[in-house]
Design a protein around this motif. Structure first.
Motif, mmCIF file in Angstrom:
data_model
loop_
_atom_site.group_PDB
_atom_site.id
_atom_site.type_symbol
_atom_site.label_atom_id
_atom_site.label_comp_id
_atom_site.label_asym_id
_atom_site.label_seq_id
_atom_site.Cartn_x
_atom_site.Cartn_y
_atom_site.Cartn_z
ATOM 1 N N LEU A 199 0.830 -1.200 0.000
ATOM 2 C CA LEU A 199 0.000 0.000 0.000
ATOM 3 C C LEU A 199 0.869 1.257 0.000
ATOM 4 O O LEU A 199 1.913 1.296 0.648
ATOM 5 C CB LEU A 199 -0.903 0.023 1.240
ATOM 6 N N PRO A 200 0.399 2.303 -0.715
ATOM 7 C CA PRO A 200 1.111 3.583 -0.684
ATOM 8 C C PRO A 200 1.133 4.144 0.734
ATOM 9 O O PRO A 200 0.247 3.877 1.536
ATOM 10 C CB PRO A 200 0.271 4.489 -1.590
ATOM 11 N N LEU A 201 2.178 4.891 1.001
ATOM 12 C CA LEU A 201 2.347 5.534 2.308
ATOM 13 C C LEU A 201 2.651 7.006 2.074
ATOM 14 O O LEU A 201 3.606 7.337 1.356
ATOM 15 C CB LEU A 201 3.487 4.858 3.073
ATOM 16 N N PHE A 202 1.827 7.874 2.650
ATOM 17 C CA PHE A 202 2.008 9.326 2.519
ATOM 18 C C PHE A 202 2.589 9.855 3.826
ATOM 19 O O PHE A 202 1.959 9.757 4.866
ATOM 20 C CB PHE A 202 0.669 10.004 2.197
ATOM 21 N N VAL A 203 3.833 10.339 3.725
ATOM 22 C CA VAL A 203 4.566 10.775 4.920
ATOM 23 C C VAL A 203 4.635 12.298 4.919
ATOM 24 O O VAL A 203 4.927 12.907 3.880
ATOM 25 C CB VAL A 203 6.002 10.200 4.934
ATOM 26 N N ARG A 204 4.388 12.913 6.059
ATOM 27 C CA ARG A 204 4.490 14.370 6.122
ATOM 28 C C ARG A 204 4.881 14.791 7.538
ATOM 29 O O ARG A 204 4.637 14.052 8.510
ATOM 30 C CB ARG A 204 3.178 15.024 5.716
ATOM 31 N N GLY A 205 5.464 15.972 7.633
ATOM 32 C CA GLY A 205 5.850 16.471 8.951
ATOM 33 C C GLY A 205 6.514 17.820 8.830
ATOM 34 O O GLY A 205 6.579 18.409 7.745
ATOM 35 N N THR A 206 7.016 18.273 9.959
ATOM 36 C CA THR A 206 7.650 19.588 10.024
ATOM 37 C C THR A 206 9.013 19.434 10.686
ATOM 38 O O THR A 206 9.167 18.627 11.611
ATOM 39 C CB THR A 206 6.776 20.559 10.847
ATOM 40 N N VAL A 207 9.983 20.189 10.204
ATOM 41 C CA VAL A 207 11.306 20.233 10.826
ATOM 42 C C VAL A 207 11.402 21.526 11.622
ATOM 43 O O VAL A 207 11.156 22.616 11.092
ATOM 44 C CB VAL A 207 12.423 20.173 9.761
ATOM 45 N N ARG A 208 11.722 21.403 12.905
ATOM 46 C CA ARG A 208 11.813 22.578 13.776
ATOM 47 C C ARG A 208 13.141 22.572 14.527
ATOM 48 O O ARG A 208 13.798 21.540 14.647
ATOM 49 C CB ARG A 208 10.690 22.569 14.821
ATOM 50 N N ALA A 209 13.487 23.728 15.056
ATOM 51 C CA ALA A 209 14.617 23.824 15.983
ATOM 52 C C ALA A 209 14.103 23.538 17.394
ATOM 53 O O ALA A 209 12.891 23.553 17.635
ATOM 54 C CB ALA A 209 15.228 25.222 15.921
ATOM 55 N N THR A 210 15.030 23.276 18.299
ATOM 56 C CA THR A 210 14.614 22.977 19.678
ATOM 57 C C THR A 210 13.865 24.159 20.316
ATOM 58 O O THR A 210 13.117 23.961 21.262
ATOM 59 C CB THR A 210 15.837 22.598 20.555
ATOM 60 N N ASP A 211 14.042 25.394 19.795
ATOM 61 C CA ASP A 211 13.288 26.525 20.347
ATOM 62 C C ASP A 211 11.918 26.677 19.676
ATOM 63 O O ASP A 211 11.195 27.644 19.939
ATOM 64 C CB ASP A 211 14.089 27.831 20.235
ATOM 65 N N GLY A 212 11.576 25.724 18.778
ATOM 66 C CA GLY A 212 10.255 25.745 18.168
ATOM 67 C C GLY A 212 10.194 26.393 16.801
ATOM 68 O O GLY A 212 9.202 26.253 16.080
ATOM 69 N N THR A 213 11.264 27.104 16.393
ATOM 70 C CA THR A 213 11.280 27.760 15.079
ATOM 71 C C THR A 213 11.178 26.729 13.953
ATOM 72 O O THR A 213 11.980 25.789 13.919
ATOM 73 C CB THR A 213 12.622 28.511 14.886
ATOM 74 N N PRO A 214 10.245 26.866 13.036
ATOM 75 C CA PRO A 214 10.222 25.975 11.876
ATOM 76 C C PRO A 214 11.435 26.262 10.990
ATOM 77 O O PRO A 214 11.821 27.426 10.831
ATOM 78 C CB PRO A 214 8.924 26.347 11.147
ATOM 79 N N LEU A 215 12.037 25.227 10.437
ATOM 80 C CA LEU A 215 13.250 25.390 9.622
ATOM 81 C C LEU A 215 12.902 25.180 8.152
ATOM 82 O O LEU A 215 12.657 24.047 7.710
ATOM 83 C CB LEU A 215 14.332 24.407 10.081
ATOM 84 N N SER A 216 12.904 26.277 7.407
ATOM 85 C CA SER A 216 12.640 26.168 5.966
ATOM 86 C C SER A 216 13.932 25.809 5.244
ATOM 87 O O SER A 216 15.034 26.017 5.758
ATOM 88 C CB SER A 216 12.085 27.490 5.429
ATOM 89 N N ASN A 217 13.788 25.248 4.042
ATOM 90 C CA ASN A 217 14.941 24.849 3.216
ATOM 91 C C ASN A 217 15.854 23.836 3.900
ATOM 92 O O ASN A 217 17.029 23.728 3.553
ATOM 93 C CB ASN A 217 15.765 26.062 2.787
ATOM 94 N N ALA A 218 15.322 23.129 4.881
ATOM 95 C CA ALA A 218 16.108 22.046 5.478
ATOM 96 C C ALA A 218 16.111 20.853 4.516
ATOM 97 O O ALA A 218 15.161 20.657 3.752
ATOM 98 C CB ALA A 218 15.516 21.623 6.823
ATOM 99 N N LEU A 219 17.214 20.085 4.559
ATOM 100 C CA LEU A 219 17.300 18.867 3.749
ATOM 101 C C LEU A 219 16.653 17.706 4.498
ATOM 102 O O LEU A 219 16.946 17.482 5.686
ATOM 103 C CB LEU A 219 18.774 18.531 3.502
ATOM 104 N N VAL A 220 15.798 16.962 3.808
ATOM 105 C CA VAL A 220 15.227 15.726 4.374
ATOM 106 C C VAL A 220 15.540 14.616 3.385
ATOM 107 O O VAL A 220 14.980 14.582 2.279
ATOM 108 C CB VAL A 220 13.696 15.847 4.580
ATOM 109 N N GLU A 221 16.478 13.754 3.748
ATOM 110 C CA GLU A 221 16.864 12.657 2.852
ATOM 111 C C GLU A 221 16.318 11.363 3.430
ATOM 112 O O GLU A 221 16.440 11.124 4.632
ATOM 113 C CB GLU A 221 18.389 12.596 2.722
#
Lengths: 307, 307
Positions: free
Chosen positions: B137-159
């Motif tokens: 079955l297909p699996l749709f994965v999603r989430g957010t990358v943040r810093a420990t202070d809660g700031t969302p990190l844009s342009n982060a690499l997710v490999e």
């Protein structure tokens, strides 16, 4: 969206460095063999405690695993680097000492070592095991083989092998005759043996592998003190595999393999006048008296040699 | 004639199983490097204690040394049996957990593993990393990358990389297209990432070497639970190498390499009606939400891969 925490908290999952060990131990505890279960449980406990105390970086840990792989890679028909590692950490000697309790008065055992060869020449007592004109002073060795109750053991086998005065065994040194400095003797009616040889020299363990690198890094020299290997065997007695060391204090104390039991130091007497106790050799020469005591048990022989 | 006792009693020589360790420790203590001295001292203490507690026979000790040599012999370019030994004893996980303290709220690390390959395909968020028509079955994965202070990190690499629904990575399976189930994504302005893949399957570690024999003797299965590998990286943050596990309780608890941190379990939701959150895929399919938290530090990349 929050980082999910897996909700099924009754599952045994890792949470910190202590829970890792508990989970691993739970897996080890399922082993059906009691001996393997006991050994692996202790191994895990010690290795995990070691790592928690050392706190290696990822790089140090990787380096350690590469060292273990290198020990295996350096182990082949003519060099056993893994055994050498056990030797230079005192593990081999520790096992030998544990398995050779001497409280009954028997002579301590020592390692067989990698230079044993089967089919040593058979000699009569008094004969000389030196087949070449190697330099070095003659050494006249004599002693008695007894049981722990004091009975002298006649017709006991006394097999010896040793390095030459330059620190090489015959099977390491193309200049020596085959089976030079090796021999089998039988004790006489009073349990006595005697033979002539040459004073042996100490020698280095192999240093061209990872253990050589370790010894260097530890500022340790690679030498074993000079010694003569003995196997002493008689029917009804536990076969004794041991080594008798030449009494050179500095070399004895710094044996790279930690093999010198206090009771295995032989005392060489330099005789500088007169003639040898047998064989009519003029001085100078050495004599060494060394007795062996066997305990009742099974007569065994070492495993077949590699060569 | 009595068996001589070496008279110079001020020499440090072996007398019993406890003096062996003291003498070895005295040699270790001479090492000039403080770190090596510390590590070797602890190693000797633990190995000697282990042997004193196990009290191996000579044959067991020999067998143990042969096992270590066999680990080295089974270690070559395409199989690292020494690393595998460290894995199945929980040593690798212990070191990873020790070196990845998560008290600041960051996501725990996990092993890189042997199947990482550089140069994964670059995808846009929402793309599918499945290049074949594998079942599952297909699996749709999603989430957010943040810093420990809660700031969302844009342009982060997710490999990401993972095994197929039959438990094989592309570089183990000639039937898969090159770099199947591998991909690099970049987070959007809100730190979000999402991609489509297929539900991975668990797989066994190699069992044809000495570790396979050990696992057999311990009645342990050789399987790892299904997981997806992640590397998450952003400038100014410590690169995170980790794994996210599929929530199959039995498999999670019995991971042969003890790698499942409670915070690394992803929860797969089976959706059996409607259409996927993106890509217009009809049910049934899985979704998984998984966020990552990075701590400030150095952005690093894993070492160059073997292939």
């Amino acid at each position: 969206m929050q980082t999910p925490q897996y909700k099924e908290n009754d599952l045994r999952l890792i949470e910190d460095e202590h829970s890792v060990t508990q989970i691993v131990q739970a897996a080890m505890a399922q082993t059906s063999s009691p001996r393997l279960r006991f050994v692996m449980g202790l191994l895990v406990q010690h290795l995990h405690d070691f790592l928690r105390e050392v706190r290696p970086t990822d790089e140090e840990f990787e380096e350690a695993l590469e060292f273990v792989a290198a020990l295996g890679h350096a182990t082949h028909a003519t060099n056993n680097e893994v055994v050498l590692a056990a030797d230079v950490l005192g593990l081999s000697t520790l096992v030998t000492v544990m398995n050779n309790n001497t409280t009954d008065g028997r002579t301590p055992g020592a390692l067989l070592g990698p230079f044993y060869r089967a089919n040593a020449p058979r000699y009569d007592c008094g004969d000389c095991v030196v087949q070449d004109d190697a330099p070095g002073l003659p050494l006249f060795v004599r002693g008695t083989v007894r049981a722990t109750d004091g009975t002298p053991l006649s017709n006991a086998l006394v097999e010896i092998w040793q390095a030459s005065p330059v620190g090489l065994y015959d099977n390491q040194d193309p200049r020596q005759p085959d089976r030079n400095l090796r021999g089998c003797f039988q004790t006489d009616a009073e349990g006595g043996y005697h033979f002539r040889t040459v004073r042996p020299a100490g020698y280095p363990v192999p240093t061209n592998g990872p253990i050589g690198t370790l010894l260097d890094a530890q500022q340790r020299h690679p030498y074993r003190p000079a010694h003569i290997h003995f196997i002493v065997a008689a029917p009804g007695y536990r076969t004794l595999v041991t080594q008798v060391f030449v009494d050179e204090p500095q070399a004895l104390e710094s044996d790279v393999t930690f093999g010198v039991h206090r009771q295995l130091v032989g005392q060489l007497e330099l005789v500088d006048q007169g003639r040898s106790p047998w064989g009519d050799q003029p001085a100078p020469f050495y004599t060494m008296d060394f007795d062996f005591t066997l305990e009742p048990g099974e007569q065994t022989f070492p495993k077949p040699p590699i060569d």
